[in-house]
Write a protein that holds these residues in place. Structure first.
Motif, PDB file in Angstrom:
ATOM      1  N   LYS A  49       0.814  -1.217   0.000  1.00 35.84           N
ATOM      2  CA  LYS A  49       0.000   0.000   0.000  1.00 35.84           C
ATOM      3  C   LYS A  49       0.853   1.276   0.000  1.00 35.84           C
ATOM      4  O   LYS A  49       0.332   2.357  -0.259  1.00 35.84           O
ATOM      5  CB  LYS A  49      -0.920   0.006   1.227  1.00 35.84           C
ATOM      6  CG  LYS A  49      -1.855  -1.192   1.327  1.00 35.84           C
ATOM      7  CD  LYS A  49      -2.598  -1.199   2.644  1.00 35.84           C
ATOM      8  CE  LYS A  49      -3.436  -2.465   2.812  1.00 35.84           C
ATOM      9  NZ  LYS A  49      -4.105  -2.508   4.143  1.00 35.84           N
ATOM     10  N   ARG A  50       2.139   1.142   0.262  1.00 40.43           N
ATOM     11  CA  ARG A  50       2.995   2.326   0.364  1.00 40.43           C
ATOM     12  C   ARG A  50       3.353   2.884  -1.013  1.00 40.43           C
ATOM     13  O   ARG A  50       3.656   2.116  -1.944  1.00 40.43           O
ATOM     14  CB  ARG A  50       4.275   1.984   1.148  1.00 40.43           C
ATOM     15  CG  ARG A  50       4.009   1.771   2.625  1.00 40.43           C
ATOM     16  CD  ARG A  50       5.259   1.578   3.435  1.00 40.43           C
ATOM     17  NE  ARG A  50       6.284   2.582   3.203  1.00 40.43           N
ATOM     18  CZ  ARG A  50       7.305   2.809   4.047  1.00 40.43           C
ATOM     19  NH1 ARG A  50       7.390   2.101   5.173  1.00 40.43           N
ATOM     20  NH2 ARG A  50       8.203   3.718   3.764  1.00 40.43           N
ATOM     21  N   GLU A  51       3.338   4.190  -1.120  1.00 42.54           N
ATOM     22  CA  GLU A  51       3.636   4.835  -2.390  1.00 42.54           C
ATOM     23  C   GLU A  51       5.093   4.657  -2.800  1.00 42.54           C
ATOM     24  O   GLU A  51       5.415   4.691  -3.999  1.00 42.54           O
ATOM     25  CB  GLU A  51       3.301   6.329  -2.301  1.00 42.54           C
ATOM     26  CG  GLU A  51       1.814   6.615  -2.169  1.00 42.54           C
ATOM     27  CD  GLU A  51       1.498   8.093  -2.184  1.00 42.54           C
ATOM     28  OE1 GLU A  51       2.451   8.902  -2.309  1.00 42.54           O
ATOM     29  OE2 GLU A  51       0.306   8.451  -2.076  1.00 42.54           O
ATOM     30  N   ASP A  52       5.967   4.458  -1.818  1.00 44.06           N
ATOM     31  CA  ASP A  52       7.404   4.329  -2.123  1.00 44.06           C
ATOM     32  C   ASP A  52       7.873   2.879  -2.217  1.00 44.06           C
ATOM     33  O   ASP A  52       9.074   2.622  -2.255  1.00 44.06           O
ATOM     34  CB  ASP A  52       8.243   5.073  -1.084  1.00 44.06           C
ATOM     35  CG  ASP A  52       8.000   4.577   0.344  1.00 44.06           C
ATOM     36  OD1 ASP A  52       7.038   3.810   0.553  1.00 44.06           O
ATOM     37  OD2 ASP A  52       8.769   4.979   1.252  1.00 44.06           O
ATOM     38  N   GLN A  83       0.895  -3.348 -13.623  1.00 41.28           N
ATOM     39  CA  GLN A  83       1.966  -3.087 -12.674  1.00 41.28           C
ATOM     40  C   GLN A  83       2.555  -4.398 -12.164  1.00 41.28           C
ATOM     41  O   GLN A  83       3.775  -4.552 -12.042  1.00 41.28           O
ATOM     42  CB  GLN A  83       1.446  -2.267 -11.493  1.00 41.28           C
ATOM     43  CG  GLN A  83       2.507  -1.918 -10.454  1.00 41.28           C
ATOM     44  CD  GLN A  83       1.925  -1.219  -9.233  1.00 41.28           C
ATOM     45  OE1 GLN A  83       0.705  -1.221  -9.015  1.00 41.28           O
ATOM     46  NE2 GLN A  83       2.786  -0.618  -8.432  1.00 41.28           N
TER      47      GLN A  83
END
Length: 227
Positions: A49-52, A83
């Protein structure tokens, strides 16, 4: 950076006994932290879930087996097919053991089987041991039931390799195929269309399966190639 953060998190969850076990059962893997699989799966669901998270996924090759495992589990949790498949294509050449290969199973693949099939056809023709194994594994997982086509076992039967982990997956595929598509797949064993080792390993695994009837098992035992 997220990569250092993740590594610290992994070492915080280290189990030395599990580390020693992993080193014993997974050939050629020595750089092991020792994080149990349920912990890695749980962490992957949080990290995806983390953008990075892309920074960690781009940090290849990883230094530790556990990082590779986590990478595979993160890919398995992705909800965007494009993705995910891009990430799998990038990661596959770095997969160097059966555990990471076999435990990587993106859930999103179930909704994109025809697109996936194009990649499988390329993977099973690759040079890398675990790319081939992954391709056959995906064919086994997604194309032995409603989406089965008789041409798929034909693809797998034509594979020839000196690699144990490729041949073991081929045997696993045909043993599972016998359980699910017995009449269609049986001629591959009857006509000895696999090499001797793979043929006999297929029979061994099929005979061990509860999904094969006693009568089928008895007949399969007669089809072993001697020598």
């Amino acid at each position: 950076m997220i990569t250092e953060e993740i590594r610290k998190e992994l070492f915080d969850r280290q189990d030395q006994g599990y580390r020693d076990l992993q080193i014993r059962i997974i050939p050629n893997v020595t750089s092991v932290i020792g994080v149990r699989t349920p912990e890695l799966r749980k962490l992957a669901k949080e990290l995806v879930k983390r953008e990075d998270i892309g920074d960690f996924l781009d940090a290849l090759p990883h230094d530790y087996f556990d990082e590779n495992q986590l990478h595979a589990f993160i890919l398995s949790e992705m909800k965007d097919y494009e993705q995910c498949i891009t990430g799998v294509e990038i990661f596959l050449p770095y997969v160097d053991n059966w555990a990471t290969c076999d435990q990587m199973s993106p859930k999103i693949f179930k909704k994109h089987k025809m697109e996936l099939l194009k990649h499988i056809k390329v993977w099973i023709k690759a040079k890398e041991t675990y790319t081939i194994r992954f391709g056959v594994g995906m064919l086994m997982e997604h194309f032995l039931d409603a989406d089965f086509d008789p041409k798929y076992p034909e693809w797998v039967s034509k594979l020839r390799s000196e690699e144990y982990y490729v041949n073991m997956m081929i045997a696993w595929y045909f043993a599972t195929a016998l359980a699910k598509q017995y009449e269609t797949v049986l001629p591959y064993i009857e006509e000895h269309r696999l090499d001797r080792w793979t043929n006999n390993k297929t029979i061994q695994k099929a005979v061990e399966s509860y999904r094969i009837t006693p009568e089928q098992k008895e007949y399969l035992r007669t089809l072993k190639i001697k020598g």
